[in-house]
Design a protein around this motif. Structure first.
Motif, PDB file in Angstrom:
ATOM      1  N   VAL A   1       0.852  -1.184   0.000  1.00 17.11           N
ATOM      2  CA  VAL A   1       0.000   0.000   0.000  1.00 17.11           C
ATOM      3  C   VAL A   1       0.889   1.236   0.000  1.00 17.11           C
ATOM      4  O   VAL A   1       1.832   1.322   0.781  1.00 17.11           O
ATOM      5  CB  VAL A   1      -0.920  -0.006   1.237  1.00 17.11           C
ATOM      6  N   PRO A   2       0.607   2.197  -0.871  1.00 19.48           N
ATOM      7  CA  PRO A   2       1.421   3.414  -0.887  1.00 19.48           C
ATOM      8  C   PRO A   2       1.354   4.155   0.441  1.00 19.48           C
ATOM      9  O   PRO A   2       0.359   4.076   1.170  1.00 19.48           O
ATOM     10  CB  PRO A   2       0.793   4.260  -2.001  1.00 19.48           C
TER      11      PRO A   2
ATOM     12  N   SER B   1      -4.914  11.647   7.026  1.00 16.46           N
ATOM     13  CA  SER B   1      -4.615  12.894   6.314  1.00 16.46           C
ATOM     14  C   SER B   1      -4.173  12.613   4.882  1.00 16.46           C
ATOM     15  O   SER B   1      -4.491  13.380   3.966  1.00 16.46           O
ATOM     16  CB  SER B   1      -3.554  13.693   7.059  1.00 16.46           C
ATOM     17  N   GLY B   2      -3.464  11.519   4.653  1.00 17.09           N
ATOM     18  CA  GLY B   2      -3.064  11.154   3.303  1.00 17.09           C
ATOM     19  C   GLY B   2      -4.238  10.791   2.425  1.00 17.09           C
ATOM     20  O   GLY B   2      -4.290  11.156   1.245  1.00 17.09           O
ATOM     21  N   VAL B   3      -5.211  10.074   3.002  1.00 12.77           N
ATOM     22  CA  VAL B   3      -6.405   9.709   2.236  1.00 12.77           C
ATOM     23  C   VAL B   3      -7.217  10.959   1.906  1.00 12.77           C
ATOM     24  O   VAL B   3      -7.659  11.143   0.768  1.00 12.77           O
ATOM     25  CB  VAL B   3      -7.267   8.677   3.008  1.00 12.77           C
ATOM     26  N   VAL B   4      -7.394  11.844   2.890  1.00 14.97           N
ATOM     27  CA  VAL B   4      -8.153  13.073   2.649  1.00 14.97           C
ATOM     28  C   VAL B   4      -7.462  13.925   1.600  1.00 14.97           C
ATOM     29  O   VAL B   4      -8.095  14.437   0.665  1.00 14.97           O
ATOM     30  CB  VAL B   4      -8.352  13.858   3.968  1.00 14.97           C
TER      31      VAL B   4
ATOM     32  N   ARG C   1      -6.597   5.842  -6.086  1.00 16.32           N
ATOM     33  CA  ARG C   1      -6.464   4.907  -4.955  1.00 16.32           C
ATOM     34  C   ARG C   1      -7.035   5.496  -3.675  1.00 16.32           C
ATOM     35  O   ARG C   1      -7.643   4.785  -2.876  1.00 16.32           O
ATOM     36  CB  ARG C   1      -4.999   4.550  -4.731  1.00 16.32           C
ATOM     37  N   ALA C   2      -6.825   6.794  -3.463  1.00 18.58           N
ATOM     38  CA  ALA C   2      -7.342   7.431  -2.254  1.00 18.58           C
ATOM     39  C   ALA C   2      -8.870   7.474  -2.277  1.00 18.58           C
ATOM     40  O   ALA C   2      -9.519   7.292  -1.242  1.00 18.58           O
ATOM     41  CB  ALA C   2      -6.775   8.836  -2.112  1.00 18.58           C
ATOM     42  N   ILE C   3      -9.453   7.692  -3.437  1.00 18.48           N
ATOM     43  CA  ILE C   3     -10.911   7.723  -3.538  1.00 18.48           C
ATOM     44  C   ILE C   3     -11.479   6.326  -3.300  1.00 18.48           C
ATOM     45  O   ILE C   3     -12.497   6.171  -2.615  1.00 18.48           O
ATOM     46  CB  ILE C   3     -11.338   8.302  -4.899  1.00 18.48           C
TER      47      ILE C   3
ATOM     48  N   GLY D   1     -13.994   5.195  -0.228  1.00 18.52           N
ATOM     49  CA  GLY D   1     -15.222   4.424  -0.406  1.00 18.52           C
ATOM     50  C   GLY D   1     -15.275   3.203   0.494  1.00 18.52           C
ATOM     51  O   GLY D   1     -16.328   2.865   1.041  1.00 18.52           O
ATOM     52  N   ILE D   2     -14.140   2.557   0.667  1.00 17.75           N
ATOM     53  CA  ILE D   2     -14.090   1.395   1.563  1.00 17.75           C
ATOM     54  C   ILE D   2     -14.303   1.832   3.010  1.00 17.75           C
ATOM     55  O   ILE D   2     -14.992   1.154   3.785  1.00 17.75           O
ATOM     56  CB  ILE D   2     -12.763   0.634   1.378  1.00 17.75           C
ATOM     57  N   ILE D   3     -13.728   2.986   3.375  1.00 21.01           N
ATOM     58  CA  ILE D   3     -13.945   3.512   4.731  1.00 21.01           C
ATOM     59  C   ILE D   3     -15.419   3.840   4.942  1.00 21.01           C
ATOM     60  O   ILE D   3     -15.980   3.564   6.008  1.00 21.01           O
ATOM     61  CB  ILE D   3     -13.037   4.735   4.970  1.00 21.01           C
ATOM     62  N   LEU D   4     -16.065   4.408   3.926  1.00 14.94           N
ATOM     63  CA  LEU D   4     -17.506   4.674   4.023  1.00 14.94           C
ATOM     64  C   LEU D   4     -18.307   3.381   4.187  1.00 14.94           C
ATOM     65  O   LEU D   4     -19.276   3.336   4.948  1.00 14.94           O
ATOM     66  CB  LEU D   4     -17.994   5.411   2.778  1.00 14.94           C
ATOM     67  N   LEU D   5     -17.895   2.343   3.487  1.00 17.92           N
ATOM     68  CA  LEU D   5     -18.584   1.061   3.613  1.00 17.92           C
ATOM     69  C   LEU D   5     -18.433   0.491   5.017  1.00 17.92           C
ATOM     70  O   LEU D   5     -19.386  -0.048   5.588  1.00 17.92           O
ATOM     71  CB  LEU D   5     -18.053   0.074   2.580  1.00 17.92           C
TER      72      LEU D   5
END
Length: 128
Positions: A54-55, A62-65, A74-76, A80-84
């Motif tokens: 994983v990068p 903060s990196g995902v945001v 990849r961040a988007i 989406g997985i975090i939302l799930l």
């Protein structure tokens, strides 16, 4: 004048919509991230001789945001997985609110205990 009371069936309908909406929104976010990722990286040839995990920018919030704000695929997808994953947690929160409205305080306590267990296991890194 009659007052409409909040019923158990009302709460079940709300929880059903929360679950459906959460899954649908997370699916759309992952799909959008996949399209962006394929648009930018669809032509690259994978080199399977070297493992790349994983990068680094996806390993903290903060990196995902930042990645979502800069439209990195990849961040988007990760968002989406975090939302799930967050969808059933939101469902537990809605259940707690429903039990408060129904004035069923024993179930409010049980629901808040379940929520506390979820948050403690998320923060500690131990599952089960």
């Amino acid at each position: 004048m009659t007052t409409k009371r909040f019923k158990d069936t009302d709460m079940q309908a709300i929880i059903g919509w929360v679950l459906r909406l959460g899954v649908f929104i997370s699916m759309l976010v992952v799909f959008l991230g996949g399209i962006i990722y394929l648009y930018r990286h669809g032509q690259t040839i994978a080199d399977y001789r070297v493992f790349r995990g994983v990068p680094g920018f996806l390993q903290d919030t903060s990196g995902v945001v930042n990645g979502v704000l800069t439209f990195r695929g990849r961040a988007i997808i990760q968002a989406g997985i975090i939302l799930l994953i967050a969808t059933p947690i939101i469902r537990v929160l809605c259940s707690a609110v429903g039990f408060v409205l129904e004035k069923d305080y024993m179930y409010v306590g049980i629901t808040l205990l379940v929520l506390a267990i979820i948050f403690i296991s998320m923060l500690s890194g131990h599952a089960g």
